[in-house]
Design a protein around this motif. Structure first.
Motif, PDB file in Angstrom:
ATOM      1  N   HIS A  15      44.731  40.561  49.501  1.00  0.00           N
ATOM      2  CA  HIS A  15      43.338  40.991  49.672  1.00  0.00           C
ATOM      3  C   HIS A  15      42.530  40.789  48.406  1.00  0.00           C
ATOM      4  CE1 HIS A  15      45.972  43.872  52.023  1.00  0.00           C
ATOM      5  NE2 HIS A  15      45.418  43.090  52.933  1.00  0.00           N
ATOM      6  N   ASP A  18      43.072  43.024  45.147  1.00  0.00           N
ATOM      7  CA  ASP A  18      44.474  43.328  44.812  1.00  0.00           C
ATOM      8  C   ASP A  18      44.800  42.893  43.382  1.00  0.00           C
ATOM      9  OD1 ASP A  18      44.893  44.250  47.363  1.00  0.00           O
ATOM     10  OD2 ASP A  18      46.175  42.597  48.019  1.00  0.00           O
ATOM     11  N   HIS A 116      50.898  43.274  51.789  1.00  0.00           N
ATOM     12  CA  HIS A 116      51.346  43.097  50.398  1.00  0.00           C
ATOM     13  C   HIS A 116      52.778  42.597  50.357  1.00  0.00           C
ATOM     14  CE1 HIS A 116      48.189  46.289  48.977  1.00  0.00           C
ATOM     15  NE2 HIS A 116      47.643  45.158  49.379  1.00  0.00           N
TER      16      HIS A 116
HETATM   17 ZN   LIG Z   1      45.608  44.973  49.202  1.00  0.00          ZN
END
Ligand SMILES: [Zn+2]
Length: 242
Positions: A15, A18, A116
């Motif tokens: 994302h 991140d 993740h």
């Molecule tokens: Zn993330």
């Protein structure tokens, strides 16, 4: 960000935001050493509670400017449904063949968010197939396999293999996260889902300080590598034992 440019270090994450949280200080530290850095986000954040995709793209570009990366790209994997598929491995491999990083940073392979931990395996396998001469990604670019794969372990319940001193860059790293105004600015909408800016500041600095204490510096970011470390000169080993 302009493409057709290679990088030395590429951080791959699920994302937007991140990388800012887990290894933004390291990107700044490596850029300061003269290395070219880049970010590849796999998704565009269309599932987020706050902000449009366009708003998030503008924020990601602003964060990239603060982190001084040469390249920031986003693939079109579905936000919240990152899967380790052949098609997705090919998309990442195409980017690897174009950007040709020596070192790749991935998220740690265990965690709360499936995007993740899936990115850890997906990214690793993409690095592998990117080096196979007979694999055709559908895009131009000679085979390329990164030399080193590191896992950013800031949010993982695991002992880091090593840490990077980010003391001179800790404030810039925080500012790169704050570039995501739609996500982090103190706002009413979204209610209890979102923590206020002051709390994020305290949390990110506390985590960097904790890692720094383990490594004998003020602020640091933690990483895991699967290989053992190799040392030539024991006299040059950093971090005091007692
Ligand atoms: Zn993330």
């Amino acid at each position: 960000m302009p493409p057709a440019e290679t990088v030395d270090l590429l951080a791959i994450a699920a994302h937007r935001d991140d990388v800012e949280q887990t290894c933004g200080g390291t990107l700044l530290a490596m850029q300061a050493r003269g290395w070219k850095t880049g970010i590849l986000d796999l998704t565009r954040g269309e599932s987020g509670t706050r902000g449009t995709t366009a708003e998030r793209e503008a924020e990601a570009n602003e964060a990239a400017r603060i982190l001084k990366v040469s390249v920031r790209e986003a693939l079109d994997l579905p936000d919240g449904n990152v899967q380790n598929t052949f098609e997705n491995r090919m998309k990442i491999a195409a980017a690897l063949r174009r950007l040709r990083p020596r070192v790749v940073i991935l998220p740690y392979w265990e965690g709360r968010h499936p995007d993740h931990y899936t990115t850890a395996t997906l990214g690793y396998e993409a690095c592998f197939v990117s080096g196979l001469a007979k694999v055709d990604t559908g895009e131009a670019g000679a085979p390329h396999r990164p030399f080193k794969i590191l896992y950013a372990s800031l949010y993982a319940d695991v002992r880091p293999t090593f840490a990077v001193d980010i003391t001179p860059f800790v404030e810039e790293r925080f500012q790169s996260l704050m570039a995501y105004r739609s996500q982090y600015a103190t706002r009413a909408e979204g209610g209890g889902l979102f923590v206020p800016e002051e709390e994020i500041r305290e949390r990110t600095f506390a985590m960097a300080r904790h890692c720094g204490l383990l490594a004998g510096v003020r602020y640091a970011e933690p990483f895991v590598q699967k290989e053992i470390g190799l040392i030539d000169d024991l006299m040059m080993l950093p971090v005091a034992s007692i």
